[in-house]
Design an enzyme around this catalytic site. Sequence first.
Site, PDB file in Angstrom:
ATOM      1  N   LYS A  89       0.910  -1.172   0.029  1.00  0.00           N
ATOM      2  CA  LYS A  89       0.110   0.057  -0.127  1.00  0.00           C
ATOM      3  C   LYS A  89       0.757   1.322  -0.182  1.00  0.00           C
ATOM      4  O   LYS A  89       0.578   2.114  -0.848  1.00  0.00           O
ATOM      5  CB  LYS A  89      -0.792   0.139   1.316  1.00  0.00           C
ATOM      6  CG  LYS A  89      -1.557   1.150   1.580  1.00  0.00           C
ATOM      7  CD  LYS A  89      -2.101   1.019   3.235  1.00  0.00           C
ATOM      8  CE  LYS A  89      -2.387   2.662   3.809  1.00  0.00           C
ATOM      9  NZ  LYS A  89      -1.326   3.223   4.301  1.00  0.00           N
ATOM     10  N   ASN A  90       1.862   1.164   0.899  1.00  0.00           N
ATOM     11  CA  ASN A  90       2.786   2.605   1.118  1.00  0.00           C
ATOM     12  C   ASN A  90       3.630   2.797  -0.309  1.00  0.00           C
ATOM     13  O   ASN A  90       4.017   3.799  -0.467  1.00  0.00           O
ATOM     14  CB  ASN A  90       3.536   2.419   2.049  1.00  0.00           C
ATOM     15  CG  ASN A  90       2.483   2.827   3.445  1.00  0.00           C
ATOM     16  OD1 ASN A  90       1.447   2.909   3.279  1.00  0.00           O
ATOM     17  ND2 ASN A  90       3.220   2.430   4.813  1.00  0.00           N
ATOM     18  N   ARG A 132      -4.541  10.136   4.162  1.00  0.00           N
ATOM     19  CA  ARG A 132      -3.439  11.453   4.423  1.00  0.00           C
ATOM     20  C   ARG A 132      -2.691  11.177   3.114  1.00  0.00           C
ATOM     21  O   ARG A 132      -1.996  12.371   2.720  1.00  0.00           O
ATOM     22  CB  ARG A 132      -2.527  10.815   5.382  1.00  0.00           C
ATOM     23  CG  ARG A 132      -1.151  11.702   5.571  1.00  0.00           C
ATOM     24  CD  ARG A 132      -0.619  11.684   6.810  1.00  0.00           C
ATOM     25  NE  ARG A 132       0.632  12.169   7.044  1.00  0.00           N
ATOM     26  CZ  ARG A 132       1.128  13.281   7.535  1.00  0.00           C
ATOM     27  NH1 ARG A 132       0.226  14.153   7.953  1.00  0.00           N
ATOM     28  NH2 ARG A 132       2.473  13.833   7.241  1.00  0.00           N
ATOM     29  N   CYS A 140      -5.053   8.133   9.483  1.00  0.00           N
ATOM     30  CA  CYS A 140      -5.620   7.499  10.802  1.00  0.00           C
ATOM     31  C   CYS A 140      -4.951   8.630  11.979  1.00  0.00           C
ATOM     32  O   CYS A 140      -3.915   9.311  11.565  1.00  0.00           O
ATOM     33  CB  CYS A 140      -4.577   6.434  10.788  1.00  0.00           C
ATOM     34  SG  CYS A 140      -5.275   5.064   9.951  1.00  0.00           S
ATOM     35  N   ARG A 186      -0.186  15.112  13.034  1.00  0.00           N
ATOM     36  CA  ARG A 186       0.539  14.671  11.838  1.00  0.00           C
ATOM     37  C   ARG A 186       0.611  15.701  10.809  1.00  0.00           C
ATOM     38  O   ARG A 186       0.269  16.017   9.665  1.00  0.00           O
ATOM     39  CB  ARG A 186      -0.135  13.545  11.079  1.00  0.00           C
ATOM     40  CG  ARG A 186      -0.139  12.299  11.755  1.00  0.00           C
ATOM     41  CD  ARG A 186      -0.778  10.990  11.087  1.00  0.00           C
ATOM     42  NE  ARG A 186       0.004  10.373  10.332  1.00  0.00           N
ATOM     43  CZ  ARG A 186      -0.406   9.309   9.433  1.00  0.00           C
ATOM     44  NH1 ARG A 186      -1.794   8.837   9.689  1.00  0.00           N
ATOM     45  NH2 ARG A 186       0.510   8.832   8.701  1.00  0.00           N
ATOM     46  N   PRO A 187       1.643  16.476  11.143  1.00  0.00           N
ATOM     47  CA  PRO A 187       1.679  17.869  10.240  1.00  0.00           C
ATOM     48  C   PRO A 187       2.292  17.660   8.908  1.00  0.00           C
ATOM     49  O   PRO A 187       2.915  16.660   8.771  1.00  0.00           O
ATOM     50  CB  PRO A 187       2.831  18.640  11.155  1.00  0.00           C
ATOM     51  CG  PRO A 187       3.491  17.899  12.113  1.00  0.00           C
ATOM     52  CD  PRO A 187       2.401  16.543  12.434  1.00  0.00           C
ATOM     53  N   ILE A 188       2.295  18.524   8.065  1.00  0.00           N
ATOM     54  CA  ILE A 188       2.812  18.303   6.505  1.00  0.00           C
ATOM     55  C   ILE A 188       3.893  19.393   6.466  1.00  0.00           C
ATOM     56  O   ILE A 188       3.999  19.893   5.235  1.00  0.00           O
ATOM     57  CB  ILE A 188       1.926  18.226   5.499  1.00  0.00           C
ATOM     58  CG1 ILE A 188       0.783  19.440   5.615  1.00  0.00           C
ATOM     59  CG2 ILE A 188       1.253  17.211   5.439  1.00  0.00           C
ATOM     60  CD1 ILE A 188      -0.056  19.541   4.288  1.00  0.00           C
ATOM     61  N   ASP A 189       4.338  19.906   7.395  1.00  0.00           N
ATOM     62  CA  ASP A 189       5.058  21.291   7.190  1.00  0.00           C
ATOM     63  C   ASP A 189       6.313  20.811   6.275  1.00  0.00           C
ATOM     64  O   ASP A 189       6.918  21.754   5.611  1.00  0.00           O
ATOM     65  CB  ASP A 189       5.590  21.871   8.528  1.00  0.00           C
ATOM     66  CG  ASP A 189       6.397  20.753   9.618  1.00  0.00           C
ATOM     67  OD1 ASP A 189       5.822  19.677   9.708  1.00  0.00           O
ATOM     68  OD2 ASP A 189       7.500  21.024   9.792  1.00  0.00           O
ATOM     69  N   ASP A 215       4.305   0.821  11.947  1.00  0.00           N
ATOM     70  CA  ASP A 215       3.101  -0.004  11.269  1.00  0.00           C
ATOM     71  C   ASP A 215       2.978  -1.492  11.980  1.00  0.00           C
ATOM     72  O   ASP A 215       1.747  -1.876  11.936  1.00  0.00           O
ATOM     73  CB  ASP A 215       2.925   0.329  10.044  1.00  0.00           C
ATOM     74  CG  ASP A 215       2.816   1.558   9.311  1.00  0.00           C
ATOM     75  OD1 ASP A 215       2.366   2.212  10.121  1.00  0.00           O
ATOM     76  OD2 ASP A 215       2.758   1.650   8.140  1.00  0.00           O
ATOM     77  N   ARG A 220      -8.291  -0.204   4.727  1.00  0.00           N
ATOM     78  CA  ARG A 220      -7.763   0.831   4.126  1.00  0.00           C
ATOM     79  C   ARG A 220      -6.233   0.007   3.562  1.00  0.00           C
ATOM     80  O   ARG A 220      -5.609   0.680   2.845  1.00  0.00           O
ATOM     81  CB  ARG A 220      -7.409   1.927   4.966  1.00  0.00           C
ATOM     82  CG  ARG A 220      -8.764   2.455   5.262  1.00  0.00           C
ATOM     83  CD  ARG A 220      -8.634   3.786   6.000  1.00  0.00           C
ATOM     84  NE  ARG A 220      -7.748   4.867   5.520  1.00  0.00           N
ATOM     85  CZ  ARG A 220      -6.820   5.694   6.141  1.00  0.00           C
ATOM     86  NH1 ARG A 220      -6.962   5.753   7.537  1.00  0.00           N
ATOM     87  NH2 ARG A 220      -5.895   6.162   5.527  1.00  0.00           N
TER      88      ARG A 220
HETATM   89  C1  UD1 Z   1       4.332   7.093   6.114  1.00  0.00           C
HETATM   90  C2  UD1 Z   1       3.337   5.727   5.984  1.00  0.00           C
HETATM   91  C3  UD1 Z   1       2.838   5.172   7.206  1.00  0.00           C
HETATM   92  C4  UD1 Z   1       3.971   4.812   8.253  1.00  0.00           C
HETATM   93  C5  UD1 Z   1       4.996   6.009   8.229  1.00  0.00           C
HETATM   94  C6  UD1 Z   1       6.236   5.910   9.057  1.00  0.00           C
HETATM   95  C7  UD1 Z   1       2.586   5.917   3.535  1.00  0.00           C
HETATM   96  C8  UD1 Z   1       1.204   6.183   2.736  1.00  0.00           C
HETATM   97  N1  UD1 Z   1       2.236   5.924   5.012  1.00  0.00           N
HETATM   98  O1  UD1 Z   1       3.471   7.848   6.621  1.00  0.00           O
HETATM   99  O2  UD1 Z   1       2.103   3.796   6.918  1.00  0.00           O
HETATM  100  O3  UD1 Z   1       3.497   4.723   9.559  1.00  0.00           O
HETATM  101  O4  UD1 Z   1       5.173   6.501   6.956  1.00  0.00           O
HETATM  102  O5  UD1 Z   1       6.821   4.960   8.563  1.00  0.00           O
HETATM  103  O6  UD1 Z   1       3.565   5.720   3.035  1.00  0.00           O
HETATM  104  N2  UD1 Z   1       6.057  14.696  10.156  1.00  0.00           N
HETATM  105  C9  UD1 Z   1       6.274  16.129  10.547  1.00  0.00           C
HETATM  106  N3  UD1 Z   1       5.905  16.779   9.546  1.00  0.00           N
HETATM  107  C10 UD1 Z   1       6.019  16.633   7.972  1.00  0.00           C
HETATM  108  C11 UD1 Z   1       5.927  15.212   7.859  1.00  0.00           C
HETATM  109  C12 UD1 Z   1       5.902  14.224   8.836  1.00  0.00           C
HETATM  110  O7  UD1 Z   1       6.226  16.489  11.550  1.00  0.00           O
HETATM  111  O8  UD1 Z   1       5.954  17.317   7.138  1.00  0.00           O
HETATM  112  C13 UD1 Z   1       6.118  13.596  11.539  1.00  0.00           C
HETATM  113  C14 UD1 Z   1       4.878  12.866  11.466  1.00  0.00           C
HETATM  114  O9  UD1 Z   1       3.896  13.598  12.278  1.00  0.00           O
HETATM  115  C15 UD1 Z   1       5.440  11.657  12.372  1.00  0.00           C
HETATM  116  C16 UD1 Z   1       6.882  11.532  11.508  1.00  0.00           C
HETATM  117  O10 UD1 Z   1       7.043  12.873  11.092  1.00  0.00           O
HETATM  118  O11 UD1 Z   1       5.398  11.674  13.707  1.00  0.00           O
HETATM  119  C17 UD1 Z   1       6.877  10.437  10.694  1.00  0.00           C
HETATM  120  O12 UD1 Z   1       5.967  10.625   9.592  1.00  0.00           O
HETATM  121  P1  UD1 Z   1       6.223  10.307   8.028  1.00  0.00           P
HETATM  122  O13 UD1 Z   1       7.278   9.491   7.870  1.00  0.00           O
HETATM  123  O14 UD1 Z   1       5.843  11.525   7.158  1.00  0.00           O
HETATM  124  O15 UD1 Z   1       4.920   9.233   7.817  1.00  0.00           O
HETATM  125  P2  UD1 Z   1       4.008   9.367   6.675  1.00  0.00           P
HETATM  126  O16 UD1 Z   1       4.604   9.713   5.358  1.00  0.00           O
HETATM  127  O17 UD1 Z   1       2.711   9.872   7.118  1.00  0.00           O
END
Ligand code: UD1
Length: 422
Positions: free
Chosen positions: A23-24, A93, A117, A122-125, A308, A400
Amino acid sequence: MGEILRVWGGRPLEGAVRLPSAKNSVLPILAAAVLADGPVVLRDVPDLADVRASVSILRALGLTVRRRGEDLHLLPAAVPGWQLPEAPARAMRSSVFYLAPVLHRAGRVRMPLPGGCKLGPRPIDIHLDGLCRMGAQAACGEDWLELTAPARLRGMDYTLRLPSVGATETLLMAAALAQGDTVLRNAAREPEVRDLAAFLNGCGARIEGAGSPVIRVQGKTALHGARHRPIPDRIVAATVAAAVAGCGGCVTLLGTGEDPLGPVAGVLERAGCHTDRPAPECWRVQRQDDLQGVGLVRTGVWPGFSTDAAPVVAGGLLAARGDTVLEDTVFEDRFACAEGFALLGGQVCRRGRVLAVHGPARLAGARVRACDLRGGAGLAVAALTAAGASVIEGAEYIRRGYADLAGLFRGLGAQLQAAPQG
Ligand code: UD1
């Protein structure tokens, strides 16, 4: 629609199961297909709720998407759209993956803030900071986000604040068609990042170093289509292996690639399982001894123990003798499944990022509720190991990430049934 999963647990698992595409990997690659000028074929794409949401987004953006058996066929948009449709974009997400491709295609992109989830903040900064350094301009409302790119995005030398998987993937997609070269430092090293780079390179991109902390990208002016088979799903592999630990038995995973379990294998071996590779592309998991707690396991970024996998492994070890302590270093709220584990008879204590399991516990079927995807799968694994009948509410979360969890485990001799919640 609400769904329940009925599980009649307590039987050992036997047989073989073929791993679906991850999936990822599939979700970012579907978004990356927006960048291609020609047809894209993705092989063995599981029919997950998040894949369906992605297909709705792609169609709204003007792409033609057809499912032919297990494969998805995509044709580029004649007129590229720039607004992501509300419902599917909010549902997951992974809608954030469309920012960079749509910016490249249409010069702007608007989307509702992404859902997914609830595992804590879970910011996207990092996604946004990186894109803005490449020349995008961002405007953000209470629940929407709009980015514009007045000119072609520019390459950059950028150090990620933390090695976010999603942000690394966003910036890879942005860099692939940017003007000039990009260096991404402190990049995520997860296999799915490598797989996205392999897909983009198959489309004519020039990406080197994916899978290491420093990724170098030479920006191209256009990408063509490609055929690609995403890597196998290592979290599905961990789910099946954890269930074998909990239930006993012997299961062969097929179509596995090199090492589908990674550090999960070592943890399950400490718990009393044996794992081996009887043939290429194939792993066997067998429970040989009484189940033992494994002490402290900390999740971490690749090559660490996957966040995960933590709830599914916890579900498999609830009945183990001795203690298991899982600490999630990635998400604040990974263990919402603890309440369901307790209702099934598990002796668990959840404090913040830590889930402690004390055993042995006698598990018995119960009515429980899934609150997120992997927590829901963890409850399913625990219910498989518990004697008697369980009902898991909120099982739509499980869809999902698992196209048919009930069918998968039925193929291994377990008794489960998914049904709409009446
Ligand atoms: C991806 C996976 C998810 C997995 C995660 C960690 C997909 C679709 N999902 O999620 O299944 O659990 O990796 O292996 O691939 N963060 C920030 N700012 C950002 C982005 C992330 O602070 O802009 C933080 C998040 O809040 C979190 C950490 O970084 O605490 C890791 O997140 P990230 O590696 O980005 O996970 P996802 O890509 O959301």
